[in-house]
Enzyme design. Sequence first.
Site, short mmCIF file in Angstrom:
data_model
loop_
_atom_site.label_atom_id
_atom_site.label_comp_id
_atom_site.label_asym_id
_atom_site.label_seq_id
_atom_site.Cartn_x
_atom_site.Cartn_y
_atom_site.Cartn_z
N LEU A 1 57.09 37.29 27.29
CA LEU A 1 57.37 36.47 28.62
C LEU A 1 57.02 35.09 28.54
O LEU A 1 55.76 34.62 27.72
CB LEU A 1 56.34 37.10 29.60
CG LEU A 1 56.55 38.30 30.24
CD1 LEU A 1 55.51 38.71 31.13
CD2 LEU A 1 58.05 38.23 31.00
N ASP B 1 36.87 72.47 35.39
CA ASP B 1 36.43 73.06 34.06
C ASP B 1 36.65 74.44 33.79
O ASP B 1 37.07 74.89 32.93
CB ASP B 1 34.86 72.43 33.74
CG ASP B 1 34.74 70.94 33.83
OD1 ASP B 1 33.56 70.48 34.12
OD2 ASP B 1 35.74 70.36 33.77
N ARG C 1 53.22 47.35 20.52
CA ARG C 1 54.35 46.45 20.57
C ARG C 1 54.58 46.05 19.05
O ARG C 1 55.77 45.80 18.92
CB ARG C 1 53.54 45.51 21.55
CG ARG C 1 54.60 44.25 21.82
CD ARG C 1 54.16 43.16 22.51
NE ARG C 1 55.28 41.95 22.44
CZ ARG C 1 55.47 41.23 21.66
NH1 ARG C 1 54.71 41.32 20.46
NH2 ARG C 1 56.41 40.36 21.91
N VAL D 1 35.25 73.05 39.12
CA VAL D 1 36.41 74.38 39.49
C VAL D 1 37.53 73.84 38.23
O VAL D 1 37.98 74.74 37.58
CB VAL D 1 37.13 74.12 40.56
CG1 VAL D 1 38.49 75.00 40.70
CG2 VAL D 1 36.00 74.50 41.71
N GLU E 1 54.41 41.06 39.91
CA GLU E 1 53.53 42.06 39.42
C GLU E 1 52.25 41.34 38.85
O GLU E 1 52.45 40.12 38.34
CB GLU E 1 54.27 42.85 38.48
CG GLU E 1 55.50 43.75 38.93
CD GLU E 1 56.41 44.08 37.87
OE1 GLU E 1 55.64 44.08 36.61
OE2 GLU E 1 57.73 44.47 37.81
N LYS F 1 49.65 40.52 36.01
CA LYS F 1 49.78 40.84 34.73
C LYS F 1 48.48 41.33 34.04
O LYS F 1 47.69 40.51 34.19
CB LYS F 1 50.09 39.27 34.06
CG LYS F 1 50.44 39.63 32.45
CD LYS F 1 50.92 37.99 31.96
CE LYS F 1 51.24 38.10 30.63
NZ LYS F 1 50.07 38.35 29.81
N LYS G 1 59.60 38.52 38.24
CA LYS G 1 60.70 38.83 37.84
C LYS G 1 61.81 39.00 38.80
O LYS G 1 61.69 39.24 39.85
CB LYS G 1 60.91 40.36 37.20
CG LYS G 1 59.69 40.61 36.31
CD LYS G 1 59.56 42.03 35.91
CE LYS G 1 58.26 42.42 35.02
NZ LYS G 1 58.01 43.80 34.80
N LYS H 1 50.53 32.06 34.67
CA LYS H 1 49.27 32.44 34.25
C LYS H 1 48.18 31.77 35.00
O LYS H 1 48.20 30.75 35.65
CB LYS H 1 48.97 31.62 32.72
CG LYS H 1 50.05 32.24 31.66
CD LYS H 1 49.78 33.71 31.34
CE LYS H 1 48.65 33.53 30.31
NZ LYS H 1 48.77 34.72 29.55
#
Length: 334
Positions: free
Chosen positions: A85, A39, A139, A37, A116, A118, A293, A317
């Site tokens: 960071l 498409d 970046r 549909v 959050e 990473k 954060k 980490k």
Amino acid sequence: MTATPEIQQKVVQLKQQLIQAGYAYYVLDNPIMEDAVYDQLYRQLQDLETQYPELITPDSPTQRVGDQPASQFTSVKHNIPLYSLENAFNQQELAKWQERWQRQAPDVQDFAYVCELKIDGSALALTYENGILVRGVTRGDGVTGEDITQNIRTIRTIPLRLNLDNPPSIVEVRGEAFLPIAVFEKINQEREQSGEALFANPRNAAAGTLRQLDAKVVDKRKLNFFAYTLHLPNHPNHPTSQWESLELLQKMGFRVNPNRKLCKSLAEVEEYYQEWDTARRNLSYLTDGVVVKLNSYSLQQRLGFTQKFPRWAIALKYPAEEAPTIVKDIIVNV
Ligand SMILES: CC(C)(CNC(=O)c1ccc(Oc2ccccc2)cc1)c1ccc2c(N)nc(N)nc2n1
């Protein structure tokens, strides 16, 4: 021939249906219509836009994949630097970071952390003007990046228009472009078959794909994107916290990682970190840590930045996994 009002309305309606269906499929992972549909509606829109080119708008789903490869990318200075960071590799270093920021704001007793995941990808900076995507930049070195707008437009989880009734004049969004592991493996299989050098990992594959000059190649690679930063330059009612910004990013139509948590203490941060050290193995994308954060923007502004890092955030980490080395069969003379 100019389009009748009925034709114009039909085009608007087709775009709305296709944009909504694309959002449900790619961002919510919850399809609302059959592919066939979709498409069929897409072909209808393409035919009408071919017949009436004046009806083509930059946010039309037909405008995601440019057919003119770029000859090069122009350098662009970021309005707001893309900061790196600071890294913490264990709980002690995390505790030292907390002591540091608390020494700088000793009067702050009531605070919260946003945790959050990473994502192991490549950072992007997106700019929207009056709700329309106008630029996407890599970046680069954090101050200057490359304008890869036509490649960004192929990423289906990046909206070409913000889902807001009266959008702010300028919206800056930062996030991570990444390749799901399964997509990365498929790309490397294809490269092996065509005798091309393999990508070492999904992060390199994403970064390499973003710098492809031909958007059709980028489109085939099926890049994905999680948004994690929102800036509304000189906007009266700017969100006052990171948590609020993530909610608004979702409302705008971005994919925001759902595995985020508001933590009241480092103990809760450590709990989240341990929980996801296990749970992340079931995710469809690679992660290399947790980003912690301070939630309040006024506290973020009070703490500010060092030369390189925000003082109010840190990456906790996970230990690097030994790359799954391909051990050639070792023939042992028996
Ligand atoms: C924290 C920040 C460095 C983003 N930067 C900002 O959020 C940010 C926020 C206010 C700023 O303050 C301003 C300074 C000047 C003008 C306007 C705002 C600047 C940057 C960052 C970097 C990498 C991240 C990553 N890989 N994953 C996740 N999940 N989050 C990440 N967050």
